[in-house]
Design a protein around this motif. Structure first.
Motif, PDB file in Angstrom:
ATOM      1  N   ALA A   1     -14.232   3.027  -2.870  1.00  0.00           N
ATOM      2  CA  ALA A   1     -14.449   4.127  -2.821  1.00  0.00           C
ATOM      3  C   ALA A   1     -13.418   4.993  -2.334  1.00  0.00           C
ATOM      4  O   ALA A   1     -13.654   6.838  -2.296  1.00  0.00           O
ATOM      5  N   MET A   2     -12.380   4.944  -2.335  1.00  0.00           N
ATOM      6  CA  MET A   2     -10.954   5.838  -1.726  1.00  0.00           C
ATOM      7  C   MET A   2     -10.514   6.688  -3.067  1.00  0.00           C
ATOM      8  O   MET A   2     -10.698   5.715  -4.442  1.00  0.00           O
ATOM      9  N   THR A   3      -9.852   7.293  -3.385  1.00  0.00           N
ATOM     10  CA  THR A   3      -9.641   8.104  -4.902  1.00  0.00           C
ATOM     11  C   THR A   3      -7.626   8.300  -4.902  1.00  0.00           C
ATOM     12  O   THR A   3      -7.131   7.386  -3.164  1.00  0.00           O
ATOM     13  N   GLY A   4      -7.401   8.679  -5.337  1.00  0.00           N
ATOM     14  CA  GLY A   4      -6.150   9.074  -5.504  1.00  0.00           C
ATOM     15  C   GLY A   4      -5.872   9.906  -4.913  1.00  0.00           C
ATOM     16  O   GLY A   4      -6.571  10.741  -4.938  1.00  0.00           O
ATOM     17  N   LEU A   5      -4.821  10.077  -3.899  1.00  0.00           N
ATOM     18  CA  LEU A   5      -4.176  11.429  -3.817  1.00  0.00           C
ATOM     19  C   LEU A   5      -3.541  12.597  -4.158  1.00  0.00           C
ATOM     20  O   LEU A   5      -2.951  12.350  -5.657  1.00  0.00           O
ATOM     21  N   PRO A   6      -4.619  13.660  -4.430  1.00  0.00           N
ATOM     22  CA  PRO A   6      -4.423  15.083  -5.113  1.00  0.00           C
ATOM     23  C   PRO A   6      -3.336  15.596  -4.819  1.00  0.00           C
ATOM     24  O   PRO A   6      -3.337  16.801  -4.053  1.00  0.00           O
ATOM     25  N   GLU A   7      -2.363  15.382  -5.242  1.00  0.00           N
ATOM     26  CA  GLU A   7      -1.023  16.531  -4.427  1.00  0.00           C
ATOM     27  C   GLU A   7      -0.561  16.328  -5.089  1.00  0.00           C
ATOM     28  O   GLU A   7      -0.065  15.889  -6.573  1.00  0.00           O
ATOM     29  N   TYR A   8       0.455  17.013  -5.566  1.00  0.00           N
ATOM     30  CA  TYR A   8       1.513  17.394  -6.675  1.00  0.00           C
ATOM     31  C   TYR A   8       2.745  16.221  -7.420  1.00  0.00           C
ATOM     32  O   TYR A   8       3.208  16.568  -8.158  1.00  0.00           O
TER      33      TYR A   8
ATOM     34  N   LEU B   1      -6.555   0.749  -6.195  1.00  0.00           N
ATOM     35  CA  LEU B   1      -5.621   2.135  -5.903  1.00  0.00           C
ATOM     36  C   LEU B   1      -4.355   2.440  -5.727  1.00  0.00           C
ATOM     37  O   LEU B   1      -3.134   3.400  -6.403  1.00  0.00           O
ATOM     38  N   VAL B   2      -4.672   2.440  -3.931  1.00  0.00           N
ATOM     39  CA  VAL B   2      -3.861   2.499  -3.931  1.00  0.00           C
ATOM     40  C   VAL B   2      -2.152   1.802  -3.656  1.00  0.00           C
ATOM     41  O   VAL B   2      -1.192   2.675  -3.660  1.00  0.00           O
ATOM     42  N   LYS B   3      -2.172   0.673  -4.311  1.00  0.00           N
ATOM     43  CA  LYS B   3      -1.107   0.517  -4.628  1.00  0.00           C
ATOM     44  C   LYS B   3      -0.625   0.489  -6.062  1.00  0.00           C
ATOM     45  O   LYS B   3       0.753   0.702  -6.263  1.00  0.00           O
ATOM     46  N   MET B   4      -1.195   1.512  -6.921  1.00  0.00           N
ATOM     47  CA  MET B   4      -0.200   2.405  -8.105  1.00  0.00           C
ATOM     48  C   MET B   4      -0.336   3.287  -7.628  1.00  0.00           C
ATOM     49  O   MET B   4       1.173   3.841  -8.502  1.00  0.00           O
ATOM     50  N   LEU B   5      -0.784   3.819  -6.631  1.00  0.00           N
ATOM     51  CA  LEU B   5       0.159   5.147  -6.116  1.00  0.00           C
ATOM     52  C   LEU B   5       1.588   4.936  -5.392  1.00  0.00           C
ATOM     53  O   LEU B   5       2.587   5.868  -6.266  1.00  0.00           O
ATOM     54  N   GLU B   6       1.735   2.925  -5.035  1.00  0.00           N
ATOM     55  CA  GLU B   6       2.817   3.010  -4.187  1.00  0.00           C
ATOM     56  C   GLU B   6       4.174   3.361  -5.471  1.00  0.00           C
ATOM     57  O   GLU B   6       4.694   3.435  -5.455  1.00  0.00           O
TER      58      GLU B   6
ATOM     59  N   PHE C   1       1.270  -0.845  -0.101  1.00  0.00           N
ATOM     60  CA  PHE C   1       0.058   0.154  -0.489  1.00  0.00           C
ATOM     61  C   PHE C   1       0.781   1.124   0.271  1.00  0.00           C
ATOM     62  O   PHE C   1       1.816   1.136   0.450  1.00  0.00           O
ATOM     63  N   HIS C   2       0.415   2.451  -0.498  1.00  0.00           N
ATOM     64  CA  HIS C   2       1.024   3.542  -0.259  1.00  0.00           C
ATOM     65  C   HIS C   2       0.670   4.141   0.887  1.00  0.00           C
ATOM     66  O   HIS C   2      -0.832   4.141   1.179  1.00  0.00           O
ATOM     67  N   SER C   3       1.494   3.858   1.994  1.00  0.00           N
ATOM     68  CA  SER C   3       1.647   4.491   3.296  1.00  0.00           C
ATOM     69  C   SER C   3       2.352   4.740   4.258  1.00  0.00           C
ATOM     70  O   SER C   3       3.730   5.272   3.537  1.00  0.00           O
ATOM     71  N   ARG C   4       1.940   5.987   5.193  1.00  0.00           N
ATOM     72  CA  ARG C   4       2.868   6.807   5.481  1.00  0.00           C
ATOM     73  C   ARG C   4       3.848   5.465   6.246  1.00  0.00           C
ATOM     74  O   ARG C   4       5.147   5.522   6.760  1.00  0.00           O
ATOM     75  N   LEU C   5       3.398   3.779   6.410  1.00  0.00           N
ATOM     76  CA  LEU C   5       4.375   2.896   6.977  1.00  0.00           C
ATOM     77  C   LEU C   5       5.875   3.395   5.721  1.00  0.00           C
ATOM     78  O   LEU C   5       7.036   2.619   6.283  1.00  0.00           O
TER      79      LEU C   5
END
Length: 430
Positions: free
Chosen positions: A326-333, A395-400, A92-96
Motif C-alpha cells: 500500500a506504500m509508494t515510492g518516495l516523492p523526493e528530489y 518497491l522499498v527495495k527498488m528505492l534502495e 529495505f530503503h531505510s534510515r538504518l
C-alpha cells in the motif's frame, strides 16, 4: 507476464481505489475528507489523478515518456547489482542504512553488542533513534566533510542519540518528551557540526520539528506511554506482548495520528485541520473544502519513517508488518531527479530549472506526483530484469537499489550532485 501487460496496456498498473479503500485513521474525530487525505492510500490515489492529467497533456510543466522506462530500469539494476551483487542481498530503503555508510554497523555495534539491552529494550532504542533521525532527514544540501547529505545527518543524529542528547534519564540510548524539551538550537547546531563553512539547510526548521515531537509524544500516552517515548509504540501495537504480525495500517495510524502535531501548523489545511505533506494543485480544479479534490498527498517523511520502522521491527523482533504494498515510492528530489535525468520525465520549458521553486508550487507538486506514479510503473521492468517477484522485491527495495542511489549517481555525473530543480527547503518536507 507483468512486463508484457505493462507494455501492451500501461493503464493496468493504475491502482483501482475506492472511497472504502481509504481506511479511516484511528482518530475518529476527524472529518471524513481529512481522514482520507491523511490516509496512506491517498498518496497513490491523488498522484494517479495528476498522472492521468499528464497522459492527457493537461499538466503544466512536465511530459511523460514511458518509452524510456526500459533504459531507466537497466540503469537501476546496474547500480543495485554493483552495490549488492545479487537481488537477495538488497535491503529495505531505510534510515538504518544511513548509520552504516562506511560499512560500520553502528546500531549493532553500539546498541546491541555494546550495551546491556536485550530483546524488546533494543527494539525500543532503535525505534527511538529512527524516529528522531528520520525527522531531521530533510534535504541537507551538498556539504559535509566526511559524510554528506542523508548519511551525514544520519551519523550526526546517531552520535547525538548515543550521547544522550534526547534523553531525560541516565540511559542515553532513548528519546523521550522531557529530553526533547531540554534540547536547544545551539545543541542541534553543534550536533550537526553547523558552521559557516559547513552549513545545513533549514537547521532552525529541524530544531522546531524536534521540539514539536516532544509535544506530540506527551499528547499521546496511549501510543507512546506516560514517559512519551517513541519506542513505546511496540506496546500499543502489541509487539512487546508477543504479537507476530501487525498491518501497515496499524503502524500508519500511529505515525500519521501520533505525530500529526509535529508538522508546521502553517501547512495546507482542510476544514481547518493541518494536513502535513499535502498540497494544492491548480489543474485539479478550484479549492474544494468538502472533498479535498484539489489536493495531492505525499506524506514523504511519514512514509520514510514508516519504511524505517518496518525495517527496525522486522530486524530486531520476530514481528512481520503486512501490507507494505500500500506504500509508494518516495516523492523526493533523488527519485524525481533520476526520472528527469533518464528522460522519463521531460520539462517542457527547461529554463524553469534555472530558478528556485517553493515546495507548494504547482511545478514541485506536479514533479513529486509524477515521480510516485512513475516509480510504480518502473518497478515491473526492474523486477523483470532481475528475475524476481513483487513479494521478493517490493518497491522499498527498488528505492534502495536503487532509484535513490541512481538519482544520486546521475546528479553527480551531470551537476556535481545538485538536483535538476532547486526546491526551497525549510528542513521539514524532504
Amino acid at each position: 507476464a507483468v512486463l508484457e501487460r505493462a507494455r501492451e496496456n500501461p493503464a493496468f498498473l493504475t491502482p483501482i481505489l475506492s472511497e472504502k479503500s481509504l481506511l479511516p485513521m484511528a482518530d475518529n474525530s476527524l472529518p471524513a475528507p481529512v481522514a482520507r487525505i491523511r490516509g496512506l492510500r491517498a498518496v497513490r490515489e491523488s498522484c494517479e489523478r495528476v498522472f492521468s492529467l499528464a497522459k492527457a497533456g493537461k499538466t503544466k510543466f512536465f511530459d511523460v515518456d514511458e518509452g524510456k522506462l526500459d533504459r531507466a530500469a537497466g540503469f537501476v539494476c546496474g547500480v543495485g547489482l554493483s552495490a549488492y551483487k545479487v537481488p537477495a542481498n538488497i535491503p529495505f530503503h531505510s534510515r538504518l542504512r544511513h548509520f552504516e555508510p562506511d560499512g560500520d554497523d553502528r546500531v549493532q555495534r553500539v546498541l546491541v553488542d555494546g550495551s546491556e539491552k536485550k530483546g524488546f529494550d533494543v527494539l525500543r532504542s532503535v525505534i527511538d533513534l529512527v524516529v528522531v533521525s528520520v525527522l531531521v532527514d530533510a534535504g541537507a544540501g551538498h556539504t559535509g566533510k566526511t559524510f554528506h547529505s542523508s548519511e551525514g545527518l544520519g551519523i550526526a543524529s546517531f552520535h547525538m542519540f548515543t550521547s544522550g542528547s534526547f534523553s531525560s534519564m541516565s540511559d542515553p540510548f532513548r528519546v523521550d518528551a522531557e529530553g526533547l524539551a531540554k534540547l536547544s538550537l545551539d545543541a542541534v547546531k553543534s550536533g550537526f557540526q553547523v558552521t559557516g563553512e559547513n552549513p545545513l539547510v533549514g537547521v532552525e526548521g529541524r530544531f522546531e520539528l524536534l521540539s514539536r515531537l516532544g509535544g506530540a509524544l506527551r499528547e499521546h500516552p496511549e501510543m507512546f506511554g506516560a514517559d512519551g517515548r517513541p519506542g513505546n509504540m511496540i506496546d500499543a501495537l502489541g509487539i512487546s506482548s508477543g504479537k507476530k504480525s501487525v498491518s501497515v495500517d496499524e503502524l500508519w495510524s500511529i505515525v500519521v495520528d501520533g505525530f500529526a502535531s509535529v508538522w508546521p501548523a502553517s501547512r495546507t489545511k482542510l476544514l481547518g485541520v493541518p494536513l502535513g505533506d499535502v498540497w494544492s494543485y491548480s489543474p485539479l480544479g478550484a479549492v474544494d473544502e468538502d472533498s479535498g479534490a484539489h489536493l495531492v498527498a505525499f506524506h514523504k517523511l511519514s512514509q520514510w519513517l514508516t519504511y524505517s520502522l518496518i525495517d527496525a521491527m522486522q530486524s530486531f523482533s520476530e514481528c512481520h508488518v503486512a501490507g507494505i504494498e500500500a506504500m509508494t515510492g518516495l516523492p523526493e528530489y533523488r527519485n524525481g531527479g533520476f526520472l528527469l535525468d533518464m528522460g522519463v520525465l521531460v520539462l517542457r520549458d527547461p529554463s524553469v530549472a534555472e530558478t528556485d521553486h517553493q515546495v507548494d508550487s504547482d511545478l514541485v507538486v506536479e514533479w513529486r506526483a509524477l515521480t510516485v506514479s512513475l516509480l510504480d510503473r518502473l518497478a515491473p521492468y526492474v523486477r523483470d530484469i532481475l528475475g524476481v517477484s513483487e513479494e521478493e522485491f517490493p518497491l522499498v527495495k527498488m528505492l534502495e537499489a536503487g532509484t535513490w542511489s541512481s538519482g544520486r549517481k546521475t546528479a553527480a555525473m551531470r551537476r556535481a550532485g545538485a538536483p535538476p530543480i532547486n526546491i526551497v527547503s525549510d528542513g521539514t518536507v524532504f
